[in-house]
Structure formats: C-alpha cells, structure tokens
Design a protein around this motif. Structure first.
Motif, PDB file in Angstrom:
ATOM      1  N   GLY A  65       0.785  -1.024  -0.001  1.00  0.00           N
ATOM      2  CA  GLY A  65      -0.107   0.043   0.023  1.00  0.00           C
ATOM      3  C   GLY A  65       0.833   1.257   0.006  1.00  0.00           C
ATOM      4  O   GLY A  65       0.403   2.580  -0.307  1.00  0.00           O
ATOM      5  N   PHE A  66       2.120   1.107   0.302  1.00  0.00           N
ATOM      6  CA  PHE A  66       2.812   2.309   0.345  1.00  0.00           C
ATOM      7  C   PHE A  66       2.769   3.030  -1.011  1.00  0.00           C
ATOM      8  O   PHE A  66       2.749   4.490  -0.825  1.00  0.00           O
ATOM      9  N   PHE A  67       3.240   2.354  -2.132  1.00  0.00           N
ATOM     10  CA  PHE A  67       3.420   2.954  -3.292  1.00  0.00           C
ATOM     11  C   PHE A  67       2.175   3.667  -3.775  1.00  0.00           C
ATOM     12  O   PHE A  67       1.873   4.689  -4.573  1.00  0.00           O
ATOM     13  N   SER A  68       0.921   2.833  -3.469  1.00  0.00           N
ATOM     14  CA  SER A  68      -0.364   3.477  -3.989  1.00  0.00           C
ATOM     15  C   SER A  68      -0.773   4.595  -3.177  1.00  0.00           C
ATOM     16  O   SER A  68      -1.321   5.550  -3.854  1.00  0.00           O
ATOM     17  N   LEU A  74       0.614  12.208  -4.669  1.00  0.00           N
ATOM     18  CA  LEU A  74       1.375  12.886  -5.376  1.00  0.00           C
ATOM     19  C   LEU A  74       0.451  13.500  -6.588  1.00  0.00           C
ATOM     20  O   LEU A  74       0.386  14.690  -7.010  1.00  0.00           O
ATOM     21  N   ARG A  75      -0.321  12.382  -7.141  1.00  0.00           N
ATOM     22  CA  ARG A  75      -1.584  12.853  -8.259  1.00  0.00           C
ATOM     23  C   ARG A  75      -2.544  13.865  -7.594  1.00  0.00           C
ATOM     24  O   ARG A  75      -2.708  14.958  -8.217  1.00  0.00           O
ATOM     25  N   LEU A  76      -2.861  13.838  -6.423  1.00  0.00           N
ATOM     26  CA  LEU A  76      -3.758  14.669  -5.866  1.00  0.00           C
ATOM     27  C   LEU A  76      -2.984  16.090  -5.744  1.00  0.00           C
ATOM     28  O   LEU A  76      -3.609  16.989  -5.857  1.00  0.00           O
ATOM     29  N   ALA A  77      -1.796  15.829  -5.363  1.00  0.00           N
ATOM     30  CA  ALA A  77      -0.846  17.538  -5.420  1.00  0.00           C
ATOM     31  C   ALA A  77      -1.091  17.928  -6.639  1.00  0.00           C
ATOM     32  O   ALA A  77      -1.080  19.233  -6.459  1.00  0.00           O
ATOM     33  N   VAL A 219      -7.201   6.227   0.769  1.00  0.00           N
ATOM     34  CA  VAL A 219      -5.788   6.069   1.752  1.00  0.00           C
ATOM     35  C   VAL A 219      -4.848   6.785   0.778  1.00  0.00           C
ATOM     36  O   VAL A 219      -4.269   6.432   0.058  1.00  0.00           O
ATOM     37  N   THR A 220      -4.533   8.119   1.242  1.00  0.00           N
ATOM     38  CA  THR A 220      -3.745   9.013   0.795  1.00  0.00           C
ATOM     39  C   THR A 220      -2.294   8.716   1.765  1.00  0.00           C
ATOM     40  O   THR A 220      -2.523   8.039   2.815  1.00  0.00           O
ATOM     41  N   PHE A 221      -1.227   9.420   1.551  1.00  0.00           N
ATOM     42  CA  PHE A 221       0.013   8.893   1.890  1.00  0.00           C
ATOM     43  C   PHE A 221      -0.279   9.408   3.590  1.00  0.00           C
ATOM     44  O   PHE A 221       0.105   8.368   4.577  1.00  0.00           O
TER      45      PHE A 221
END
Lengths: 288, 315, 331
Positions: A65-68, A74-77, A219-221
């Motif tokens: 789940g870390f990379f996703s 990052l995509r959201l940013a 599930v964002t970072f």
C-alpha cells in the motif's frame, strides 16, 4: 501612514545595510529564540528517529500500500495545484485589473476555508457531491483546492501588488501587445515567485492533509501512515519522518530556484511566502 | 510590499469604454463580474453548498438514516449540542484555541522577527521558511507519537531530565494527556503557521522607518510603541484569527493524545460521524459542525469590529 | 451450494471493507478464499471503522466498488437492518449460531469475537495483573492504556463495560466502569492516549494494554517478546462482531459464498487461528472438528453461556459513556 507608504509604492525593499548601528542590533535574544525553537522542533524528531531506528527506513518501501498511497497523494497534489492555479491566477489578475473593489470581499471569502473546520467541510461535501464524483478520489483534489485557496490567493495578491500592474498592462497595450501576449509575457513573469509560492504551499498542504482524506475513505499517504501504525510502529514513524524530510527538500529546491529567479530580475522582491495579512487587515478595518 | 492606496475608491468603470452612455456603463459593469464567475461558482459548490447541507441536516431528526437524514424539523440536535458534554467540548475548544492562538502567535512573531533581518537568500531564512511550511501541515497521530517518544514516561527528554537532575517529571504531576499537554503539542504546527503568515507583514516594516525614528532620537521601546507596533498590529490580529481557526478545527492531534478524555468539539464530531460506538446520531454531529461555523463567524465579526476600532486609533 | 459456487466464480470478484490482514487472521482467510474459488478480493480502507462501512454501503450504492459484505459491531448491524441495508441470508450452519447472536430474519449474524483481556509486558511489569481490581496498584503508575477511546472504538467501549461488570455494574449500568477508569486516572495509572497499541507497548508508554484478547495475541504479541494475556478474573465480557450482506451488493453470489465459507469449518478454524473465538466454537469443539492447536492457544475462557447486552442496554450504555467519559475521566 498612507503618506509614508506611498513613498515606498512599487517597493524594492533594500536589504538592511550593515553600519555600526546595525551591527549592534543582532542581539543575543535573537539566537536564544532560534535555539529554543530549534530545540522544540528538532528534539521530538530525533526522539522519533531513535525509536524507529535507521533500519526501518528501507522497510518502508516494502510495505503493501505504500506506493499506491504515495502515488495517490502525489497525483492529488498535481491536480490540486493545477486546478488552483488555473482558477486563481486569472481570477486574481482579473480582480486586480478590473474589479479592485471586490478585493476586500475576496479576502474575506478566501479566509473561510481556513476557519471552517475541515471535518465539517468534508462531511458537507460528501453530502452534496454527485454520485459519479463520490466514486473517485479526485473529489478530494477538488476539495483541496478550496483548502489551498487562502494561501494561493494571498500569494498571488501580494505578488500582483508588488509591481504596478495597471501601468504595465497599459504600457504593454500601448506598445501594441494583445491581451494574451500581455498576460503571458508581462504579467506572469512578474508574479512568477508568487505562483511558485502558491504552488509550494498547495503541495505541502496536500501531502500533509489527513482528516478529510480519512473521513472520505481514501488512503492517501498521511492516511496510510496512520493506518500502518497498527501494523508496524517503527515503520510508520519512519515513514512520517521520511515524508517530512522529503517535503522539506522539495520546498527548499523550489524556494532556492524561485529566489534566484527573483534576484536575477533585480526588481520587485516579494517575500516568498506572501500571505498578505497586512492588507487583509486593512481591507477589513478601513472605514472607507 | 506595496500598500496599494492608489486604487482607493476610484471605480474602474470610468476607464475607457466604447459604448456610449449609462447603459454602456452598467452593462460593462455587469459583464465585468463574469471574470470572477468561475471562482464564484467553485466557491458556491465547494464551500457554500456543503455548509448549507450541514445546516439543513442539523435540524433533521435522525430516524435511522446514516447519510440521508430523514424525518422532520427538530431543534433537538442543536439542543443536545449545547448541553452537557458537548457544551463542555465547545467551551474547551474555544479556550484551547484562544490559548493556542495567542502564545504561538507571540513566539511565531519573535521567530519571524529573528530571521527577517537576515538577508534574503540567507540560508537560515530559507531553512526556517521551508521548515515552517512543512511543520504547519504536520499533525495528528504522527505528531502525537513524536511527543510521546519525547516526553512520555519513557520519553527521551524525560530520561535526560531524570539523568541530569534526578527528577522524574511524571512523578511530579506532569502529563501529556491533558489540555496543557495538548496545548504544548499544538504549538508544533501553530508556531510555524504564524511564522509563515506574519513574515510578509514584517516585510512591510521598512528599515528606513527604523532609521528615521532613530535619527529622531527614538529608542527601541518608542519605535515599537509608535511605529512598529501600530503597523504590525492589524496584521498580527489577522494572523491570530487564522491561528484560532486552525486550532479550533484541529482534530486528529488532540484525539490521538487524549483519547477522548478531553471534551473537544472536533473529536466529538468524529466520534459521532466516524466511530465504532455511536450509531445513528450523525445529525448531532452535523449540528455540532454548524455550531462551529457559527462560532467562527462570530469571531470574525468581533475581529472586524476590532480592526475598525484599531484603524481609527491608528490614525 | 454448487450452483452458488458457479455463480460466484462467474462474478469473479468480491468487495470487502475494513478487514486488516492481521485482525483475526483475515489475511489468511482472504488468501485462502481467493485461491479456492478464483475470486479476487478487494479490501477497502483496511483500518476503517464500522461507521465508515455503513457510510460506504450507502454512499457507493450502485457502484461496482461498493462493499458486498460487512463486518461491523452489533450497534451498526442493527442500525443497518433498520435502514434496510442488508439482504437476509441464512448460511448452511445457521442453526449453530446462538439465537441471541443473530437477527431472527437473517439480516446479520455474529461471526467471531473475544473477551476483553489485559495484556502486559513482563519485562516492564514486574507484578502480574490478574483482574481489574488488581490494576488498582501504585506499581502500575503510568502504565495502563486502552486502544483508542471508548467514545469511538468498540474495543475500548467494551473495556469500560467489562470494568463495569467487575465493579458491581451490569449490562444496564455502565456507570461503575466509567468511575473505575476515572479512579485509575486519578491515581495516575491510566494513560489516556488514544494511540495505545502495539507501538506504545513496544516503546514502553503503555506496558499494560486492555484490548480484545485476539488482537493482543495477533498484533501485540508478535512484536513484544514474552507478552502475556489474561482474561480478568473478576469480569468476562465478550463481544462479537457481525456479518451482513449488502442488499445492493454488486457481487451477490460471491457475497453469499463468502459467508458460507466463513461459517464452514475451514473458515471458523481460520478465525480460531487468529486467536479469535468463532461463534460456532462450541459446535466445533463438541463435534471434534476444532483446530486443537489453535484452540489450546486461547486463554482459558470463563465457563457459562455467552451473554450479551440487549440492543436497548447497549444503546443506552453508549450514550452514558459518550456523555460522561470526558467529564468524569478527563481532568
């Protein structure tokens, strides 16, 4: 005060020159404050680092789940920043050029997202959002734009006020440039720093936002870090330290690049993180 | 940073128009607003609509619906929200927010001032600004854990103090898990936020004024009393407002630290909407949210009044 | 049954929600189910709450990623039933589920549970606790923690209920439990942080942790060597979670197959291997199909039939706790 201020209109704020009187005024208290602050902020980081142990860091990348989660953040940013800039730059320029009387209202409106609690806002958004949006995490990006608005607006607003926009636009027009050319080659370069600062603030916000993402079930970072705490404390703590560090490096890069650009141009020095409280207070307070 | 008094009051509409007459002016005036239409629409959808939705839901009795409240109009949610533990939560939230606006406000100002005289591009300045950007967005469980690792019974600083002085602070009544502990931890993101928002205002303090004041014989105290203070005060108050709002809505950090033993409104909202224990009382959560918005609105009004009074005094 | 398997395999997909892989062995359960029936499982929001499961079912209605099945606390199962969120279904082994642990209609049914237990790290805790009463000991200053807050988390709420039972309370009266924790806090034993869990036991902030026995076993024991778990001698409060199938499940056949699997001997034993007590445990034991090794790992259960608070009692207790926790236990 208005008189004094107008002397400085179009301001170049000269760097303080070091004369003997100046040198006396780097008193001890300044360093005491900075030392105290340094201790308060850095010691807890060290404590966390000691708990996690350096070994935990490589483990971060092995976790499910870390990379996703990072990918999503990052995509959201990127999306949030893009929408924020596309929305706010034209609007702010337009307001400066054509609707100056609205500026006061804009200031008031753009402070609302900070003071309306995110937890309240997100549940409201979840209630009114249409079905197709609810299914995607990009709903979060749309909401983050609202959260980023106060900072973005103030950066751009301060940047636009640091030089004489109207004169430049008129000069450009009188030299024969059309509106798009003026915008692209005259206005934007002058607010480059402000745009950078707005970008930086938005990115930092999205990468650190937890409450709304977790309530919206994405599930964002930051959400991943907290969830992961149940699985492995040291790895989760290491991950949050890593996130802090990486975000900071990112900001440093942007600030250094942006600062260099401004110095090269020589003129309008705008403070890099210009959240213009000064004028907010004036617009709210002045009995016109 | 330029203070634009140049645009004071002069209606833009006076500038060139190609259509003749008053019709032209008013048409032009209306069309002008098109430019802010995208922004307005976005705000209406993203900010106003959700707030209204919450307001409506607050007044509906929940007859079992989780997301779509059904039932008729009722005051009961608002009523419950203003009594008992929820009233305590509101009071504590407000007090905590005031405290974590003022104290970090002062510290933030001092820190900002300490670096603002550093030359632009100076490494110290850049480091502090970027670090502030990062820390201002840090919070919640990771932050709580940071302080637990530092100051809990097995925390590193607790250990240092024990080693140096033999005193175990936890035996002497120190605790992280009450309102004071929460306050201490809140400073971690409130101070950086203050640094970020006050720095531009400090930029507005032209060094020329300081020198002019000195040349006229003013000492440090007089400079601040008559020049620096009045210039900064409006911005300072504005920043305090921001800090108040930020603390008022902070949720994850207090919850992680105190585990619900401190009544704070955002935590209570979280428990009502998002928890594993209370079911079917979402509308009470919405009512609490509505009350939070109302409180902020009141604070902003007070702030605006103070600013007007202050501005008059400043003249 | 084979028709169900065929239909489920045709759907090929199952959406579950809030199932952490190290919670009651769900990781192994999902893996085994997927391998057996070639059905891909998507687990949304693994660390989420029961409330979020309900919200997801309602918000995502009609979408392909809506949850098919849920695993929620009883209050939420009941609310969902009131809202007509569930599709009634009775698994093949329905009769093995005690009648006070399921909805008569088949809307929801208990799956696994455990007892409120006290776990402690013997390396830091020199005097072994045995009961709630024994925790009232100055030796445990700044040691005792809960997992999350009783106003938000089922496990912590259950701990308060259990403490109530140990202190003269009952299912209808949870107040003594609140008073108990207030007392523990006043003498400095109780650490009210909400992030009590494996990490805080590891770093010594809460060497004593009150949680579900199966979670102490599956989440804390692996990271804290020598960790011990006991069921308090003065109170045995067990609580079970419930399964339900969404009435608007995008994969209805897969959902029903999942339930059949969970209530089969395989499924029940897998839960047992996660240190949880599957609801059909008595039947498994009496018919000899129980996984003996896993069963032996469980702390000895108190004798007697399982008793649960009624819905009305639970709802009222929840309200009492949420109204009084902060005011009585807080400073």
């Amino acid at each position: 005060m208005a008189a004094v201020a107008s002397i400085e209109a179009g301001a170049q704020t000269p760097a303080p020159h070091a004369g003997p009187a100046r040198r006396r005024r780097y008193p001890v208290w300044r360093w005491v404050i900075l030392l105290l602050a340094g201790a308060y902020f850095l010691i807890p980081l060290y404590a966390a680092l000691r708990f996690a142990g350096l070994k935990a860091f490589p483990d971060i990348f092995k976790q499910s789940g870390f990379f996703s989660a990072i990918g999503l953040s990052l995509r959201l940013a990127v999306i949030t920043t893009a929408i924020t800039l596309v929305l706010m730059v034209p609007t702010t320029v337009y307001v400066h050029l054509r609707l100056p009387q609205v500026r006061r209202m804009m200031e008031a409106i753009t402070i609302l997202p900070i003071v309306i609690p995110p937890i309240v806002l997100i549940i409201g958004v979840l209630k009114v959002a249409p079905g197709f949006l609810l299914g995607t995490p990009y709903l979060l990006a749309l909401v983050y734009v609202i959260l980023a608005m106060p900072f973005a607006y103030r950066s751009l607003d301060a940047g636009l006020r640091a030089f004489d926009l109207k004169t430049m636009v008129e000069a450009s027009n009188s030299l024969g440039a059309g509106l798009p050319t003026t915008l692209w080659r005259v206005v934007l370069p002058n607010i480059r720093t402000a745009i950078l600062s707005a970008t930086v603030l938005t990115v930092a916000l999205v990468l650190g936002e937890f409450t709304m993402a977790s309530l919206a079930l994405y599930v964002t970072f930051p959400v991943w870090i907290v969830q992961f705490e149940q699985n492995s404390g040291p790895v989760s703590v290491a991950a949050s330290l890593l996130a802090l560090f990486v975000t900071w490096i990112l900001l440093m890069i942007i600030v250094t690049l942006g600062g260099r650009g401004a110095r090269k141009r020589g003129g309008s020095q705008v403070a890099l993180f210009s959240v213009a409280q000064q004028d907010f207070s004036q617009t709210m307070g002045e009995p016109e | 940073m330029a203070e634009s008094t140049t645009q004071a009051g002069v209606p833009e509409a006076v500038s060139s128009g190609t259509l003749p007459g008053r019709v032209a002016t008013s048409l032009r005036g209306t069309l002008r607003w098109l430019g802010v239409l995208p922004f307005g629409v976005y705000i209406a959808l993203g900010l106003i609509a959700p707030t209204i939705a919450i307001a409506i839901a607050s007044f509906k009795s929940s007859s079992g619906g989780f997301v779509k409240p059904s039932g008729g109009f009722t005051w009961s949610n608002v009523d419950t929200a203003l009594h008992g533990t929820y009233l305590l939560g509101l009071k504590t939230s407000i007090l905590l927010s005031i405290a974590t606006a003022i104290v970090p406000g002062i510290f933030g100002l001092l820190i900002a001032y300490a670096i603002f005289t550093a030359k632009r591009g100076n490494l110290l300045r850049q480091v502090v600004i970027t670090a502030s950007g990062v820390f201002a967005n840090f919070g919640g469980v990771p932050l709580a854990f940071l302080f637990i690792a530092t100051l809990s019974t097995t925390g590193i600083v607790t250990g240092w103090i024990k080693d140096i002085s033999g005193v175990d602070i936890w035996n002497h009544g120190f605790t992280l898990y009450n309102a004071y502990g929460v306050f201490f931890v809140y400073m971690y993101f409130q101070i950086p936020l203050m640094v970020l928002v006050i720095l531009p205002a400090l930029e507005g303090l032209k060094p020329a004024w300081r020198e002019a004041a000195q040349n006229m014989g003013a000492g440090t105290w007089q400079y601040w009393r008559y020049v620096g203070g009045p210039v900064l005060l409006p911005s300072f108050l504005g920043c305090l407002l921001l800090l108040f709002g930020s603390a008022f809505s902070a949720y994850a950090t207090a919850e992680a630290l105190s585990g619900g033993t401190i009544a704070l409104t955002p935590i209570q909202i979280g428990a009502l909407l998002n928890g594993n224990v209370l079911a079917g009382q979402e509308n009470l959560g919405y009512a609490l949210g509505l009350i939070m918005v109302v409180i902020i609105a009141i604070v902003m009004i007070i702030y605006a009044i103070l600013q007007r009074r202050g501005a008059r005094w400043l003249r | 049954m084979s028709a169900l398997v065929k239909a489920a395999e045709k759907e090929g997909h199952l959406n579950v929600i809030t199932l952490p892989s190290n919670w009651a062995n769900y990781g192994a359960i999902m893996k085994d189910f997927s391998a057996k029936y070639h059905i891909k499982i998507t687990d949304a929001n693994p660390e989420g709450s029961s409330g979020q499961e309900i919200t997801a079912v309602q918000q995502l209605k009609g979408q392909s990623r809506a949850p098919d099945v849920v695993d929620v606390g009883t209050p939420f199962a009941v609310e969902g039933a009131n809202d007509h969120l569930w599709a009634p279904y009775k698994v093949a082994t329905w009769s093995n589920i005690p009648s006070n642990a399921k909805d008569a209609n088949g809307d929801w049914y208990a799956d696994y549970g455990g007892y409120v237990a006290i776990g402690y790290n013997p390396a830091k805790v020199k005097v072994a606790p045995t009961s709630f009463a024994s925790l009232d000991n100055p030796a445990y200053k700044n040691m005792i923690g809960l997992n999350n807050s009783p106003t938000t988390a089922g496990a912590a709420f259950a701990a308060v209920y259990a403490a109530a039972l140990a202190n003269g309370g009952s299912f209808g009266n949870i107040e003594p439990g609140i008073k108990y924790f207030a007392h523990l806090k006043s003498i400095g034993n109780f650490v009210p942080t909400a992030i009590g869990g494996p990490t805080t036991v590891q770093n010594g902030t809460t060497p004593i942790l009150i949680w579900w026995d199966y979670l102490l076993a599956s989440e804390v024991k692996p990271v804290v060597p020598g960790f011990k778990i006991i069921i308090p001698s003065d109170s045995s409060y067990a609580s079970y979670y419930d399964q339900a199938i969404s009435a608007t499940a995008p994969d209805p056949a897969a959902a029903r197959l999942w339930e059949e699997y969970l209530y089969s001997t395989t499924g029940q034993n897998l839960w047992l291997q996660g240190f949880a007590r599957p609801i059909e445990l008595p039947t498994l034991v009496s018919s000899g199909t129980v996984d003996k090794t896993a069963y032996a790992e469980l702390p000895p259960a108190p004798s007697g039939a399982l008793t649960f608070p009624s819905q009305a009692q639970q709802a009222s207790a929840e309200n009492v706790v949420s109204q009084n926790w902060a005011t009585q236990v807080g400073s």
